[in-house]
Design a protein around this motif. Structure first.
Motif, PDB file in Angstrom:
ATOM      1  N   ALA A 129       0.841  -1.182   0.000  1.00 59.25           N
ATOM      2  CA  ALA A 129       0.000   0.000   0.000  1.00 59.25           C
ATOM      3  C   ALA A 129       0.884   1.241   0.000  1.00 59.25           C
ATOM      4  CB  ALA A 129      -0.910  -0.002   1.227  1.00 59.25           C
ATOM      5  N   PRO A 130       0.439   2.332  -0.598  1.00 65.92           N
ATOM      6  CA  PRO A 130       1.272   3.539  -0.632  1.00 65.92           C
ATOM      7  C   PRO A 130       1.374   4.192   0.741  1.00 65.92           C
ATOM      8  CG  PRO A 130      -0.884   3.979  -1.581  1.00 65.92           C
ATOM      9  CD  PRO A 130      -0.840   2.502  -1.315  1.00 65.92           C
ATOM     10  N   LEU A 131       2.529   4.764   1.016  1.00 63.48           N
ATOM     11  CA  LEU A 131       2.784   5.504   2.243  1.00 63.48           C
ATOM     12  C   LEU A 131       2.818   6.981   1.892  1.00 63.48           C
ATOM     13  CD1 LEU A 131       3.508   5.648   5.248  1.00 63.48           C
ATOM     14  CD2 LEU A 131       5.908   5.382   4.615  1.00 63.48           C
ATOM     15  N   LEU A 132       1.839   7.727   2.415  1.00 60.95           N
ATOM     16  CA  LEU A 132       1.716   9.141   2.093  1.00 60.95           C
ATOM     17  C   LEU A 132       2.812   9.936   2.787  1.00 60.95           C
ATOM     18  CD1 LEU A 132       0.038  11.270   0.582  1.00 60.95           C
ATOM     19  CD2 LEU A 132      -1.350  11.518   2.655  1.00 60.95           C
ATOM     20  N   VAL A 133       3.537  10.743   2.009  1.00 58.27           N
ATOM     21  CA  VAL A 133       4.622  11.572   2.528  1.00 58.27           C
ATOM     22  C   VAL A 133       4.214  13.024   2.366  1.00 58.27           C
ATOM     23  CG1 VAL A 133       7.049  12.198   2.258  1.00 58.27           C
ATOM     24  CG2 VAL A 133       6.329   9.831   1.911  1.00 58.27           C
ATOM     25  N   ALA A 134       4.355  13.810   3.444  1.00 60.81           N
ATOM     26  CA  ALA A 134       4.009  15.223   3.381  1.00 60.81           C
ATOM     27  C   ALA A 134       4.983  15.967   2.484  1.00 60.81           C
ATOM     28  CB  ALA A 134       4.023  15.827   4.783  1.00 60.81           C
ATOM     29  N   PRO A 135       4.520  16.897   1.678  1.00 62.39           N
ATOM     30  CA  PRO A 135       5.434  17.620   0.778  1.00 62.39           C
ATOM     31  C   PRO A 135       6.516  18.400   1.506  1.00 62.39           C
ATOM     32  CG  PRO A 135       3.150  17.927   0.096  1.00 62.39           C
ATOM     33  CD  PRO A 135       3.108  17.252   1.434  1.00 62.39           C
ATOM     34  N   ASP A 136       6.239  18.829   2.762  1.00 59.23           N
ATOM     35  CA  ASP A 136       7.235  19.597   3.504  1.00 59.23           C
ATOM     36  C   ASP A 136       8.075  18.737   4.427  1.00 59.23           C
ATOM     37  OD1 ASP A 136       5.167  18.917   5.139  1.00 59.23           O
ATOM     38  OD2 ASP A 136       4.960  20.879   6.086  1.00 59.23           O
ATOM     39  N   ALA A 137       8.057  17.404   4.242  1.00 56.59           N
ATOM     40  CA  ALA A 137       8.840  16.524   5.111  1.00 56.59           C
ATOM     41  C   ALA A 137      10.320  16.748   4.856  1.00 56.59           C
ATOM     42  CB  ALA A 137       8.469  15.073   4.869  1.00 56.59           C
ATOM     43  N   ALA A 138      11.055  17.005   5.915  1.00 58.21           N
ATOM     44  CA  ALA A 138      12.493  17.255   5.773  1.00 58.21           C
ATOM     45  C   ALA A 138      13.282  15.968   5.672  1.00 58.21           C
ATOM     46  CB  ALA A 138      12.990  18.092   6.954  1.00 58.21           C
ATOM     47  N   GLU A 139      12.864  14.932   6.377  1.00 58.98           N
ATOM     48  CA  GLU A 139      13.580  13.666   6.376  1.00 58.98           C
ATOM     49  C   GLU A 139      12.629  12.541   5.996  1.00 58.98           C
ATOM     50  OE1 GLU A 139      16.741  13.228   6.730  1.00 58.98           O
ATOM     51  OE2 GLU A 139      17.246  15.304   7.232  1.00 58.98           O
ATOM     52  N   LEU A 140      13.156  11.537   5.338  1.00 65.59           N
ATOM     53  CA  LEU A 140      12.381  10.371   4.937  1.00 65.59           C
ATOM     54  C   LEU A 140      12.965   9.142   5.599  1.00 65.59           C
ATOM     55  CD1 LEU A 140      11.864  10.985   1.111  1.00 65.59           C
ATOM     56  CD2 LEU A 140      10.190  11.288   2.926  1.00 65.59           C
ATOM     57  N   GLU A 141      12.089   8.363   6.225  1.00 63.16           N
ATOM     58  CA  GLU A 141      12.519   7.100   6.805  1.00 63.16           C
ATOM     59  C   GLU A 141      12.397   6.021   5.738  1.00 63.16           C
ATOM     60  OE1 GLU A 141      10.246   6.286  10.261  1.00 63.16           O
ATOM     61  OE2 GLU A 141      10.898   8.087  11.345  1.00 63.16           O
ATOM     62  N   THR A 142      13.511   5.442   5.371  1.00 64.23           N
ATOM     63  CA  THR A 142      13.534   4.455   4.295  1.00 64.23           C
ATOM     64  C   THR A 142      14.059   3.136   4.814  1.00 64.23           C
ATOM     65  OG1 THR A 142      15.733   5.196   3.633  1.00 64.23           O
ATOM     66  CG2 THR A 142      13.847   6.212   2.518  1.00 64.23           C
ATOM     67  N   ASP A 143      13.593   2.081   4.202  1.00 68.66           N
ATOM     68  CA  ASP A 143      14.025   0.725   4.541  1.00 68.66           C
ATOM     69  C   ASP A 143      14.297   0.003   3.227  1.00 68.66           C
ATOM     70  OD1 ASP A 143      14.577  -1.715   5.582  1.00 68.66           O
ATOM     71  OD2 ASP A 143      12.541  -2.140   6.281  1.00 68.66           O
ATOM     72  N   THR A 144      15.570  -0.230   2.958  1.00 64.32           N
ATOM     73  CA  THR A 144      15.940  -0.854   1.686  1.00 64.32           C
ATOM     74  C   THR A 144      15.720  -2.348   1.669  1.00 64.32           C
ATOM     75  OG1 THR A 144      18.216  -1.063   2.485  1.00 64.32           O
ATOM     76  CG2 THR A 144      17.654   0.942   1.242  1.00 64.32           C
ATOM     77  N   ALA A 145      15.351  -2.944   2.794  1.00 66.83           N
ATOM     78  CA  ALA A 145      15.156  -4.396   2.836  1.00 66.83           C
ATOM     79  C   ALA A 145      13.808  -4.810   2.281  1.00 66.83           C
ATOM     80  CB  ALA A 145      15.310  -4.918   4.268  1.00 66.83           C
ATOM     81  N   THR A 146      12.864  -3.922   2.260  1.00 69.61           N
ATOM     82  CA  THR A 146      11.518  -4.228   1.768  1.00 69.61           C
ATOM     83  C   THR A 146      11.116  -3.200   0.724  1.00 69.61           C
ATOM     84  OG1 THR A 146      10.492  -2.910   3.533  1.00 69.61           O
ATOM     85  CG2 THR A 146      10.827  -5.273   3.946  1.00 69.61           C
ATOM     86  N   ALA A 147      10.199  -3.597  -0.112  1.00 66.15           N
ATOM     87  CA  ALA A 147       9.683  -2.680  -1.131  1.00 66.15           C
ATOM     88  C   ALA A 147       8.775  -1.652  -0.483  1.00 66.15           C
ATOM     89  CB  ALA A 147       8.933  -3.462  -2.204  1.00 66.15           C
ATOM     90  N   ARG A 148       8.930  -0.406  -0.886  1.00 66.15           N
ATOM     91  CA  ARG A 148       8.127   0.669  -0.321  1.00 66.15           C
ATOM     92  C   ARG A 148       7.654   1.572  -1.457  1.00 66.15           C
ATOM     93  NH1 ARG A 148      10.464   3.425   4.936  1.00 66.15           N
ATOM     94  NH2 ARG A 148       8.226   3.675   5.221  1.00 66.15           N
ATOM     95  N   LEU A 149       6.411   2.022  -1.327  1.00 68.51           N
ATOM     96  CA  LEU A 149       5.810   2.944  -2.292  1.00 68.51           C
ATOM     97  C   LEU A 149       5.499   4.233  -1.553  1.00 68.51           C
ATOM     98  CD1 LEU A 149       4.632   3.712  -5.035  1.00 68.51           C
ATOM     99  CD2 LEU A 149       2.510   2.537  -4.394  1.00 68.51           C
ATOM    100  N   LEU A 150       6.315   5.255  -1.794  1.00 69.27           N
ATOM    101  CA  LEU A 150       6.154   6.559  -1.148  1.00 69.27           C
ATOM    102  C   LEU A 150       5.372   7.469  -2.081  1.00 69.27           C
ATOM    103  CD1 LEU A 150       9.771   7.035   0.254  1.00 69.27           C
ATOM    104  CD2 LEU A 150       7.809   5.924   1.341  1.00 69.27           C
ATOM    105  N   LEU A 151       4.259   7.989  -1.579  1.00 74.59           N
ATOM    106  CA  LEU A 151       3.359   8.815  -2.370  1.00 74.59           C
ATOM    107  C   LEU A 151       3.463  10.264  -1.915  1.00 74.59           C
ATOM    108  CD1 LEU A 151       1.067   9.208  -4.427  1.00 74.59           C
ATOM    109  CD2 LEU A 151      -0.550   8.590  -2.616  1.00 74.59           C
TER     110      LEU A 151
END
Length: 435
Positions: A129-151
């Motif tokens: 499922a997509p993970l909604l990211v705020a347009p003004d987010a300064a930092e992004l929490e990412t996990d390269t071990a799993t597939a992620r869909l950042l919206l």
């Protein structure tokens, strides 16, 4: 000038005049590699074609996928606000342009509908499922071990805000998100598209509606029947469309329109050099179109021709040879009227029986080669010549008037004055005559 928007130039190159309002552009770039893509001019990418490309682009390894989904987006936004014809530094897509300079893919027109979108295709391919990211987010929490869909949802311009400023602000948001991922050295694939088209282009109707109608409520466009298609395992092979497929077996007053009936294509075949389209109406009437293609060294390209048309009814048949029905192999052939009796492009093989078997194909278009698994005709080679009767009449009239003018001018230039003039007050000029 050398740093002008390459991706906008691609969009302009692929932009056809008859573009429909149900298309949205799709821009893809990646920190890794992407399969090459080069859709033909005017081609509309279907969801099935996009899904096949994403299977190769995303692969099987888990990765981070960014989807910048703007409320509205059309090709005209890049043309008007991208700075192609002016200063590229003043464009509203500088960060997107910089990201697309390498490892990118551009789909100028992706089929759009309210029930299906690029977001739903990505959810299906990634299985998350997509993970909604705020347009003004300064930092992004990412996990390269799993597939992620950042919206990342981006607004579109409104009446109270200039479109150039809004698109420039959205471009800055895209730049911040990309910089955050690049700072963490996270591999990603980014997509930029619209939730719906930003501009609606309606094609004007050529026929005026009968009776009175409100200016605010245009009449509904008439439904256009789909073309007749013959499919093989690899996709569509032959396409035909005609407003009328009229056949006559006795006299011109007794016509049967096959286009208004349910037709089957049993008995059709196609390969690289030959194609036969067989139309059966289920009542004993069969209409067959035989086509072939070959390479011509003079033009250095392959051409296809409609060799013959065969009409069969109750074990009686008639064959027609075509005349001047040909086109490049990657094109389709179109003609407003293809008949066997009026400006005949079809010639009956048996002249004695020509009046009993007649064909009249109205608004006829056919393609037997080079479909490329598409559902639309390729560019049409029309049978109408450049020099129409009206043009010939104008040229001949202008030529006659030019000849009259040149003749008159030449007569004026040939006039000479007399050497001597008669003086009414003096003696007359006498010309002696020799005997």
């Amino acid at each position: 000038m050398a740093t002008k928007s390459t991706f906008i130039a691609c969009l302009c190159a692929f932009w056809s005049v008859g573009a429909s309002a149900s298309h949205v552009p799709l821009l893809i770039w990646s920190s890794g590699s992407l399969p090459p893509v080069s859709p033909p001019a005017g081609h509309v990418t279907l969801h099935s074609e996009l899904g096949s490309y994403l299977d190769a682009a995303l692969g099987s390894a888990p990765q981070t996928v960014l989807l910048f989904l703007q409320e509205k987006l059309s090709q005209e936004d890049f043309t008007v606000y991208g700075g192609v014809y002016g200063n590229s530094e003043d464009g509203a897509f500088k960060n997107v342009e910089a990201a697309l300079r390498s490892r990118s893919a551009v789909f100028p027109a992706v089929d759009w509908s309210p029930s299906a979108s690029v977001l739903s295709i990505l959810e299906e391919k990634l299985g998350v499922a997509p993970l909604l990211v705020a347009p003004d987010a300064a930092e992004l929490e990412t996990d390269t071990a799993t597939a992620r869909l950042l919206l990342v949802r981006l607004p579109y311009c409104s009446r109270d805000e200039p479109c150039r400023e809004r698109l420039r602000s959205n471009d800055k948001v895209i730049g911040r998100v990309l910089n955050s991922l690049e700072a963490k050295d996270v591999p990603f694939t980014a997509f930029f598209t619209g939730l719906q088209p930003s501009r609606v282009i309606s094609e004007p109707s050529l026929s005026a509606p009968a009776g009175r109608s409100l200016l605010q409520a245009p009449p509904p466009a008439p439904a256009v029947k789909p073309p007749i298609m013959f499919n093989i395992s690899s996709g569509p092979c032959i396409m035909l469309w005609a407003q009328n497929l009229k056949v006559s077996f006795i006299k011109p007053e007794n016509w049967t329109d096959l286009a208004s009936q349910t037709l089957t294509t049993a008995g059709s075949m196609c390969n690289e050099t030959n194609a036969v389209l067989v139309l059966n109406n289920g009542a004993g009437v069969t209409l067959s179109f035989s086509m072939s293609q070959r390479f011509f060294p003079v033009s250095a390209r392959r051409w296809f021709s409609l060799d013959s048309v065969q009409l069969l009814r109750n074990n009686a048949s008639a064959s027609f040879s075509s005349r001047s029905i040909y086109a490049p192999a990657e094109y389709s052939f179109h003609c407003q009227s293809v008949s066997s009796f009026r400006d005949a492009l079809l010639v009956h093989d048996n002249r004695l029986n020509a009046s009993a078997w007649m064909l009249d194909l109205v608004d006829f278009q056919i393609q037997g080669f080079g479909l490329n698994n598409g559902t639309n005709f390729s560019y049409a080679s029309d049978c109408a010549g450049f020099f129409t009767p009206g043009i010939w009449m104008g040229l001949i009239t202008a030529l006659l008037m030019l000849l009259i003018f040149v003749y008159g001018l030449n007569m004026i230039l040939q006039l000479n004055t007399m050497d001597r003039f008669d003086d009414p007050k003096g003696p007359c000029i006498s010309v002696p005559q020799s005997e």
